[in-house]
Design a protein around this motif. Structure first.
Motif: not given
Length: 239
Positions: A216-236
């Motif tokens: 989570l970023n500092e103000d909890n307005t963005q979250i970066e998600l990555c499936s374990p074992g992969t390099d692909m990052v999803h941003v919500w």
């Protein structure tokens, strides 16, 4: 008939769902299920292991008993310890379509027989006693479960949108609604931290689960998600 039993057993392995009457142990069908899997492999299908072995592989770790001081450690060779007492264990299936775990304590020969199912977090196991014993919940000893009093979990609460326009609504009750273009999907979620300090988010939905490393970023307005074992990052983004 054997094929039907194998399909039911394999579904149980991957869904980890137990059912049946816990006070009346049913007859084992483990040998029949494993033998049919072996026949399939001999016919040319590669990479198939015995279903009972697949269940055992899921258990190879150290577990804490939720709410108690007992610790179970299970090893690949079918041995383990309950606190300081050694035991052997076997996994299998019974006629009530339970996934079973039988533990035999070395010192006393006492047996513990359980039906296994995944708990609502997707990380732990619910053990329903099949021999009039005590039901247990096992949780991995190397995970810290994060409650809503912890900002690392509380920051997830709210509505998020992914880059494809799907929306995810996380409640304080650990329920999640995935709002797709065609229909909504209801499920549960949990947040944990592993022994390496990595934050993990698991979504449990009908038919399976999704797990991500998250930040989570500092103000909890963005979250970066990555499936374990992969390099692909999803941003919500929240809101």
């Amino acid at each position: 008939m054997k094929k039907k039993l194998l399909i039911l057993a394999l579904a149980s392995v991957f869904c980890m769902s137990g059912c049946g009457e816990k006070d009346k142990p049913a007859a084992s069908i483990t040998d029949e299920v494993d033998q049919y899997a072996e026949q399939i492999q001999e016919s040319g299908q590669e990479g198939l292991i015995a279903p009972s072995e697949a269940v055992k592989n899921l258990l190879i770790k150290t577990w804490k008993v939720d709410g108690e001081d007992d610790v179970y450690t299970m090893k690949q060779d079918g041995t383990g310890t309950k606190n300081e007492e050694s035991f052997t264990f076997e996994c299998g299936f019974d006629e009530d379509n339970n996934i079973t775990l039988e533990i035999t304590l070395d010192g006393t020969g006492e047996k513990e027989l359980y039906a296994l199912s995944s708990d609502e977090t997707g990380y732990g196991l619910d053990l329903a006693a099949l021999d009039n014993g005590k039901d247990l919940r096992l949780v991995p000893a190397d995970l810290e479960f994060l409650g809503m009093g912890d900002e690392r979990a509380a920051g997830i609460v709210g509505e998020w949108k992914d880059q494809s326009g799907n929306r995810y609504v996380f409640g304080k009750d650990n329920c999640v609604t995935i709002k797709g273009s065609d229909q909504d999907t209801e499920g549960t979620y949990s947040a944990v931290q592993d022994a390496d300090g990595t934050l993990l988010l698991k979504l449990m939905v009908p038919g399976g689960s999704l797990e991500f490393e998250y930040k989570l970023n500092e103000d909890n307005t963005q979250i970066e998600l990555c499936s374990p074992g992969t390099d692909m990052v999803h941003v919500w983004t929240k809101g």
